[in-house]
Design an enzyme around this catalytic site. Structure first.
Site, PDB file in Angstrom:
ATOM      1  N   CYS A   2      44.391 -15.179  70.046  1.00  0.00           N
ATOM      2  CA  CYS A   2      45.712 -15.429  70.644  1.00  0.00           C
ATOM      3  C   CYS A   2      46.523 -14.138  70.621  1.00  0.00           C
ATOM      4  O   CYS A   2      47.069 -13.718  71.634  1.00  0.00           O
ATOM      5  CB  CYS A   2      46.436 -16.539  69.898  1.00  0.00           C
ATOM      6  SG  CYS A   2      45.647 -18.148  70.054  1.00  0.00           S
ATOM      7  N   ARG A  43      48.504 -13.375  74.014  1.00  0.00           N
ATOM      8  CA  ARG A  43      48.246 -14.055  75.295  1.00  0.00           C
ATOM      9  C   ARG A  43      48.738 -15.498  75.274  1.00  0.00           C
ATOM     10  O   ARG A  43      49.165 -16.044  76.288  1.00  0.00           O
ATOM     11  CB  ARG A  43      46.749 -14.039  75.615  1.00  0.00           C
ATOM     12  CG  ARG A  43      45.926 -14.831  74.611  1.00  0.00           C
ATOM     13  CD  ARG A  43      44.533 -15.189  75.089  1.00  0.00           C
ATOM     14  NE  ARG A  43      43.866 -15.994  74.061  1.00  0.00           N
ATOM     15  CZ  ARG A  43      43.887 -17.314  74.013  1.00  0.00           C
ATOM     16  NH1 ARG A  43      44.528 -18.014  74.932  1.00  0.00           N
ATOM     17  NH2 ARG A  43      43.267 -17.961  73.038  1.00  0.00           N
ATOM     18  N   SER A  44      48.630 -16.141  74.110  1.00  0.00           N
ATOM     19  CA  SER A  44      48.999 -17.546  73.955  1.00  0.00           C
ATOM     20  C   SER A  44      49.836 -17.679  72.698  1.00  0.00           C
ATOM     21  O   SER A  44      49.384 -17.298  71.614  1.00  0.00           O
ATOM     22  CB  SER A  44      47.741 -18.411  73.851  1.00  0.00           C
ATOM     23  OG  SER A  44      48.074 -19.768  73.627  1.00  0.00           O
ATOM     24  N   ALA A  54      48.012 -28.261  67.138  1.00  0.00           N
ATOM     25  CA  ALA A  54      47.208 -28.606  68.323  1.00  0.00           C
ATOM     26  C   ALA A  54      45.913 -27.810  68.260  1.00  0.00           C
ATOM     27  O   ALA A  54      45.940 -26.581  68.313  1.00  0.00           O
ATOM     28  CB  ALA A  54      47.979 -28.286  69.595  1.00  0.00           C
TER      29      ALA A  54
END
Length: 266
Positions: free
Chosen positions: A149, A169-170, A265
């Site tokens: 990430c 990126r996330s 998540a």
């Protein structure tokens, strides 16, 4: 005293203006693309105060990355479980962050220690524009339990001060990003100490910056709290960046609001 709140400002901005999007986990998010935060590390250590961040996990995870490790066994020895959801039955995660940082496979069959290479450039050529570490190894992503990430970071030296910019990126803004801010701020302090530099800025740049739908109430609670002064980081002297231990890292005067729990998540 005015307290800068780049994280809380971004959190509020995404909460109020983010676009509803589906996601890989099926949870649902509100999201914005291409956001940035800046922290002056000389003004305080950016460990959030609007909720308690478990700094022990932050520090041990960074030390684990610097070991070049890919198995959660060492983390478990120190009571850290933040990677458990993604590990195999044997604790393996594949060639994730630490492996890429310390042992990026070269075509020759040798391996590149990107952390050592970055430190060497900081010492010998601090004006270089190539002081970069990447965890995004396209050829090995399929073997990773979770693609990186926080994928890519660059160091920059000006007036004897070391700054670091991370590209993520996330960005799970509520759960993940507070850890990432503290982790890369700590890494910047370590790299600066090893290169004989002072600390400058930590700049966080995010791609898909999102709040999960099942984190919205927790985010509202956090944003209702008044920020408090940031703590101070004390780092023991070590001859090598790979010699630091948890006991060498001390955060002083950390006075946060209580922690806020939320589901991960996966």
């Amino acid at each position: 005293m005015s307290i800068v709140t780049p994280y809380e400002d971004l959190l509020r901005f995404v909460l109020e203006t983010g676009t509803p999007k589906s996601d890989r986990t099926g949870t649902g998010t509100r999201s914005l693309f291409g956001q940035q935060m800046r922290y002056d590390l000389s003004a305080g250590f950016p460990l959030l105060t609007t909720k308690k961040v478990h700094f022990k996990s932050v520090a041990y995870e960074l030390l684990w990355f610097l070991r070049g490790d890919s198995n959660i066994g060492w983390l478990h020895e120190h009571g850290v479980t933040i990677w458990d959801e993604w590990a195999s039955d044997t604790g393996e995660l594949g060639p994730i962050y630490g492996v890429q940082w310390r042992s990026w496979p070269a075509p020759s069959g040798e391996h590149i220690d990107q952390i050592s290479a970055a430190l060497d450039l900081l010492r010998t050529d601090p004006d270089s524009r190539r002081i970069i570490v990447s965890a995004w190894n396209v050829g090995e992503i399929e073997r990773m339990a979770l693609p990186p990430c926080h994928a890519f970071f660059q160091f920059y030296v000006a007036d004897g001060r070391l700054s670091c910019q991370l590209y993520q990126r996330s960005a799970d803004l509520f759960l993940g990003v507070p850890f990432n801010i503290a982790s890369y701020a700590l890494l910047t302090h370590m790299m600066a100490a090893q290169a004989g530099l002072s600390v400058g800025e930590f700049i966080w740049t995010g791609g898909d910056c999102h709040i999960y739908d099942n984190h919205v109430e927790q985010v509202r609670l956090q944003l209702s709290r008044e920020p408090r002064p940031y703590p101070k980081l004390l780092l023991a002297d070590r001859d090598s960046i790979f010699e630091y231990t948890y006991e060498d890292i001390v955060v002083k005067n950390y006075d946060p609001h209580p922690a806020i729990k939320a589901p991960v998540a996966v």
